[in-house]
Design a protein around this motif. Structure first.
Motif, PDB file in Angstrom:
ATOM      1  N   PHE A 162       0.028  27.838 -42.589  1.00 29.41           N
ATOM      2  CA  PHE A 162       1.364  28.110 -43.122  1.00 29.41           C
ATOM      3  C   PHE A 162       1.364  29.395 -43.932  1.00 29.41           C
ATOM      4  O   PHE A 162       2.264  30.217 -43.806  1.00 29.41           O
ATOM      5  CB  PHE A 162       1.826  26.938 -43.990  1.00 29.41           C
ATOM      6  N   ARG A 163       0.361  29.578 -44.760  1.00 31.76           N
ATOM      7  CA  ARG A 163       0.272  30.788 -45.586  1.00 31.76           C
ATOM      8  C   ARG A 163       0.236  32.043 -44.727  1.00 31.76           C
ATOM      9  O   ARG A 163       0.854  33.043 -45.051  1.00 31.76           O
ATOM     10  CB  ARG A 163      -0.988  30.756 -46.445  1.00 31.76           C
ATOM     11  N   ALA A 207      13.848  21.559 -41.236  1.00 30.74           N
ATOM     12  CA  ALA A 207      14.539  21.586 -42.534  1.00 30.74           C
ATOM     13  C   ALA A 207      14.550  22.997 -43.116  1.00 30.74           C
ATOM     14  O   ALA A 207      15.595  23.488 -43.560  1.00 30.74           O
ATOM     15  CB  ALA A 207      13.886  20.608 -43.510  1.00 30.74           C
ATOM     16  N   LEU A 208      13.400  23.648 -43.103  1.00 34.58           N
ATOM     17  CA  LEU A 208      13.316  24.995 -43.660  1.00 34.58           C
ATOM     18  C   LEU A 208      14.088  25.993 -42.799  1.00 34.58           C
ATOM     19  O   LEU A 208      14.811  26.850 -43.321  1.00 34.58           O
ATOM     20  CB  LEU A 208      11.857  25.426 -43.805  1.00 34.58           C
ATOM     21  N   LYS A 209      13.969  25.866 -41.495  1.00 35.94           N
ATOM     22  CA  LYS A 209      14.702  26.782 -40.616  1.00 35.94           C
ATOM     23  C   LYS A 209      16.210  26.584 -40.754  1.00 35.94           C
ATOM     24  O   LYS A 209      16.972  27.556 -40.780  1.00 35.94           O
ATOM     25  CB  LYS A 209      14.256  26.604 -39.161  1.00 35.94           C
ATOM     26  N   GLY A 210      16.655  25.340 -40.877  1.00 36.79           N
ATOM     27  CA  GLY A 210      18.074  25.068 -41.090  1.00 36.79           C
ATOM     28  C   GLY A 210      18.564  25.648 -42.398  1.00 36.79           C
ATOM     29  O   GLY A 210      19.658  26.219 -42.484  1.00 36.79           O
ATOM     30  N   PHE A 211      17.750  25.512 -43.431  1.00 38.17           N
ATOM     31  CA  PHE A 211      18.091  26.077 -44.735  1.00 38.17           C
ATOM     32  C   PHE A 211      18.245  27.594 -44.637  1.00 38.17           C
ATOM     33  O   PHE A 211      19.222  28.162 -45.124  1.00 38.17           O
ATOM     34  CB  PHE A 211      17.021  25.714 -45.771  1.00 38.17           C
ATOM     35  N   LEU A 212      17.275  28.256 -44.016  1.00 39.33           N
ATOM     36  CA  LEU A 212      17.343  29.715 -43.902  1.00 39.33           C
ATOM     37  C   LEU A 212      18.573  30.155 -43.110  1.00 39.33           C
ATOM     38  O   LEU A 212      19.252  31.113 -43.487  1.00 39.33           O
ATOM     39  CB  LEU A 212      16.061  30.256 -43.266  1.00 39.33           C
ATOM     40  N   ASN A 213      18.866  29.439 -42.037  1.00 39.63           N
ATOM     41  CA  ASN A 213      20.069  29.776 -41.270  1.00 39.63           C
ATOM     42  C   ASN A 213      21.325  29.604 -42.114  1.00 39.63           C
ATOM     43  O   ASN A 213      22.259  30.399 -42.019  1.00 39.63           O
ATOM     44  CB  ASN A 213      20.151  28.935 -39.996  1.00 39.63           C
ATOM     45  N   SER A 214      21.353  28.569 -42.970  1.00 44.29           N
ATOM     46  CA  SER A 214      22.524  28.373 -43.832  1.00 44.29           C
ATOM     47  C   SER A 214      22.648  29.506 -44.850  1.00 44.29           C
ATOM     48  O   SER A 214      23.756  29.875 -45.242  1.00 44.29           O
ATOM     49  CB  SER A 214      22.476  27.012 -44.532  1.00 44.29           C
ATOM     50  N   CYS A 215      21.530  30.068 -45.269  1.00 53.56           N
ATOM     51  CA  CYS A 215      21.561  31.198 -46.214  1.00 53.56           C
ATOM     52  C   CYS A 215      22.145  32.456 -45.574  1.00 53.56           C
ATOM     53  O   CYS A 215      22.646  33.330 -46.277  1.00 53.56           O
ATOM     54  CB  CYS A 215      20.154  31.494 -46.727  1.00 53.56           C
ATOM     55  N   SER A 227       6.454  26.704 -36.891  1.00 50.59           N
ATOM     56  CA  SER A 227       5.648  25.920 -37.833  1.00 50.59           C
ATOM     57  C   SER A 227       6.379  25.623 -39.139  1.00 50.59           C
ATOM     58  O   SER A 227       5.931  24.791 -39.923  1.00 50.59           O
ATOM     59  CB  SER A 227       4.332  26.650 -38.132  1.00 50.59           C
ATOM     60  N   TRP A 228       7.502  26.284 -39.386  1.00 53.13           N
ATOM     61  CA  TRP A 228       8.235  26.074 -40.628  1.00 53.13           C
ATOM     62  C   TRP A 228       9.029  24.772 -40.621  1.00 53.13           C
ATOM     63  O   TRP A 228       9.448  24.299 -41.654  1.00 53.13           O
ATOM     64  CB  TRP A 228       9.161  27.235 -40.927  1.00 53.13           C
ATOM     65  N   GLY A 229       9.256  24.185 -39.483  1.00 48.50           N
ATOM     66  CA  GLY A 229       9.965  22.911 -39.398  1.00 48.50           C
ATOM     67  C   GLY A 229      11.475  23.066 -39.448  1.00 48.50           C
ATOM     68  O   GLY A 229      12.004  24.082 -39.906  1.00 48.50           O
ATOM     69  N   SER A 277       6.462  21.520 -51.774  1.00 49.18           N
ATOM     70  CA  SER A 277       5.730  20.285 -52.065  1.00 49.18           C
ATOM     71  C   SER A 277       5.133  19.689 -50.792  1.00 49.18           C
ATOM     72  O   SER A 277       3.998  19.203 -50.788  1.00 49.18           O
ATOM     73  CB  SER A 277       6.669  19.277 -52.724  1.00 49.18           C
ATOM     74  N   LYS A 278       5.890  19.735 -49.711  1.00 45.09           N
ATOM     75  CA  LYS A 278       5.380  19.252 -48.428  1.00 45.09           C
ATOM     76  C   LYS A 278       4.151  20.050 -48.006  1.00 45.09           C
ATOM     77  O   LYS A 278       3.161  19.496 -47.542  1.00 45.09           O
ATOM     78  CB  LYS A 278       6.446  19.370 -47.336  1.00 45.09           C
ATOM     79  N   VAL A 279       4.230  21.352 -48.162  1.00 47.90           N
ATOM     80  CA  VAL A 279       3.131  22.226 -47.765  1.00 47.90           C
ATOM     81  C   VAL A 279       1.913  21.955 -48.629  1.00 47.90           C
ATOM     82  O   VAL A 279       0.787  21.879 -48.139  1.00 47.90           O
ATOM     83  CB  VAL A 279       3.551  23.715 -47.863  1.00 47.90           C
TER      84      VAL A 279
END
Length: 82
Positions: free
Chosen positions: A66-67, A22-30, A18-20, A53-55
């Motif tokens: 999501f919460r 973009a967010l999952k890609g960001f976390l993997n990059s971290c 459910s995180w989508g 903002s999307k949420v």
């Protein structure tokens, strides 16, 4: 031991669908093994603001879903934005 899981074997928390992407890609990059490949704080902040903002613009049902699944959202801050 947790340090073996994370540092030796590269383990990390499960990413929710459910995180989508973009967010999952960001976390993997971290979690990139090469520290130079990880996002800067400024970039990380911009990405997280965009995702928050999307949420915030979603319906109340989607936001509550999501919460319940997210550990990356300040629930008290979002609650005040009704």
């Amino acid at each position: 031991m947790l340090t073996d899981l994370v540092f030796t074997n590269g383990g990390h928390p499960k990413l929710e669908d459910s995180w989508g992407p973009a967010l999952k890609g960001f976390l993997n990059s971290c979690w990139h093994q090469d520290l130079e490949q990880r996002p800067t704080f400024a970039k990380a902040s911009a990405i997280l603001k965009r995702e928050a903002s999307k949420v915030a613009s979603r319906s109340k049902v989607e936001l509550n879903n999501f919460r319940q699944k997210s550990t990356f959202v300040n629930r008290n801050a979002l609650h005040g934005r009704k």
